[in-house]
Write a protein that holds these residues in place. Structure first.
Motif, PDB file in Angstrom:
ATOM      1  N   LEU A   1       5.757  60.059  23.047  1.00  0.00           N
ATOM      2  CA  LEU A   1       6.571  59.901  25.043  1.00  0.00           C
ATOM      3  C   LEU A   1       5.644  58.571  25.290  1.00  0.00           C
TER       4      LEU A   1
ATOM      5  N   PRO B   1       4.288  57.071  32.618  1.00  0.00           N
ATOM      6  CA  PRO B   1       4.762  55.663  31.782  1.00  0.00           C
ATOM      7  C   PRO B   1       4.129  54.606  32.233  1.00  0.00           C
TER       8      PRO B   1
ATOM      9  N   THR C   1      15.382  57.359  31.259  1.00  0.00           N
ATOM     10  CA  THR C   1      15.361  56.188  29.685  1.00  0.00           C
ATOM     11  C   THR C   1      16.636  55.026  29.532  1.00  0.00           C
TER      12      THR C   1
ATOM     13  N   ASP D   1      17.340  54.055  27.091  1.00  0.00           N
ATOM     14  CA  ASP D   1      18.673  54.719  25.086  1.00  0.00           C
ATOM     15  C   ASP D   1      18.274  55.868  24.877  1.00  0.00           C
ATOM     16  N   VAL D   2      18.944  56.935  25.239  1.00  0.00           N
ATOM     17  CA  VAL D   2      18.710  58.146  25.057  1.00  0.00           C
ATOM     18  C   VAL D   2      18.572  58.981  24.073  1.00  0.00           C
TER      19      VAL D   2
ATOM     20  N   ALA E   1      18.022  56.748  21.297  1.00  0.00           N
ATOM     21  CA  ALA E   1      16.822  56.510  20.661  1.00  0.00           C
ATOM     22  C   ALA E   1      15.887  57.485  20.789  1.00  0.00           C
ATOM     23  N   ASP E   2      15.308  57.558  21.460  1.00  0.00           N
ATOM     24  CA  ASP E   2      14.409  58.540  22.311  1.00  0.00           C
ATOM     25  C   ASP E   2      14.852  60.028  21.434  1.00  0.00           C
ATOM     26  N   CYS E   3      15.837  60.886  21.271  1.00  0.00           N
ATOM     27  CA  CYS E   3      16.281  61.809  20.969  1.00  0.00           C
ATOM     28  C   CYS E   3      15.755  61.910  19.834  1.00  0.00           C
TER      29      CYS E   3
ATOM     30  N   ARG F   1      14.434  59.871  18.003  1.00  0.00           N
ATOM     31  CA  ARG F   1      12.426  59.227  17.929  1.00  0.00           C
ATOM     32  C   ARG F   1      11.613  60.916  18.089  1.00  0.00           C
ATOM     33  N   LEU F   2      11.747  61.556  18.827  1.00  0.00           N
ATOM     34  CA  LEU F   2      11.474  63.202  18.987  1.00  0.00           C
ATOM     35  C   LEU F   2      11.810  64.068  17.676  1.00  0.00           C
TER      36      LEU F   2
ATOM     37  N   LEU G   1      16.266  64.456  29.130  1.00  0.00           N
ATOM     38  CA  LEU G   1      16.037  62.992  28.947  1.00  0.00           C
ATOM     39  C   LEU G   1      17.027  62.331  30.031  1.00  0.00           C
TER      40      LEU G   1
ATOM     41  N   THR H   1      19.613  59.059  30.042  1.00  0.00           N
ATOM     42  CA  THR H   1      19.963  57.090  30.458  1.00  0.00           C
ATOM     43  C   THR H   1      21.408  57.409  31.552  1.00  0.00           C
TER      44      THR H   1
END
Length: 123
Positions: free
Chosen positions: A27, A47, A76, A78-79, A81-83, A85-86, A117, A119
């Protein structure tokens, strides 16, 4: 009332080192405190620039049930992109979905604590 913000949120975990890796390496949180106290390890992450930190409370450091925390909203930019990555790291992610207030997804940490998360919608 003169409350300005929440100081910390407790996330009960079974393994503080595993939780630390999840929150920092995946994270991108930073360690805010890592102290050995008589009652146990005091481990906090957040964070960058956040006022509220997350206390990764291990066994014996309170009457908390690992995985019992729900509804922690993380903003976030950019939800999607984060999703990605997860999911790429093997985390099960629900969403993201478009909602009136923004684009939102949910996931759980290794102990089952529920995180969201978001956005936020423009305007």
């Amino acid at each position: 009332m003169t409350i300005t913000h929440a100081s910390f949120v407790t996330l009960p975990v079974t393994d503080q080192d595993r939780a630390l890796r999840f929150y920092t390496e995946l994270l991108g949180f930073q360690v805010a405190a890592d102290l050995d106290l008589p009652q146990g390890r005091w481990l906090q992450v957040a964070p960058e620039g956040a006022q509220t930190v997350f206390t990764l409370s291990g066994p014996g450091t309170g009457d908390f049930e690992p995985g019992s925390t729900r509804g922690i909203m993380l903003l976030t930019t950019d939800v999607d992109a984060d999703c990605a990555r997860l999911a790429g790291a093997g985390v099960s992610v629900q969403g993201p979905d478009d909602l009136p207030w923004g684009r939102m997804a949910s996931f759980r940490d290794p102990d089952g604590n529920g995180l969201l998360l978001l956005t936020e919608a423009q305007g």
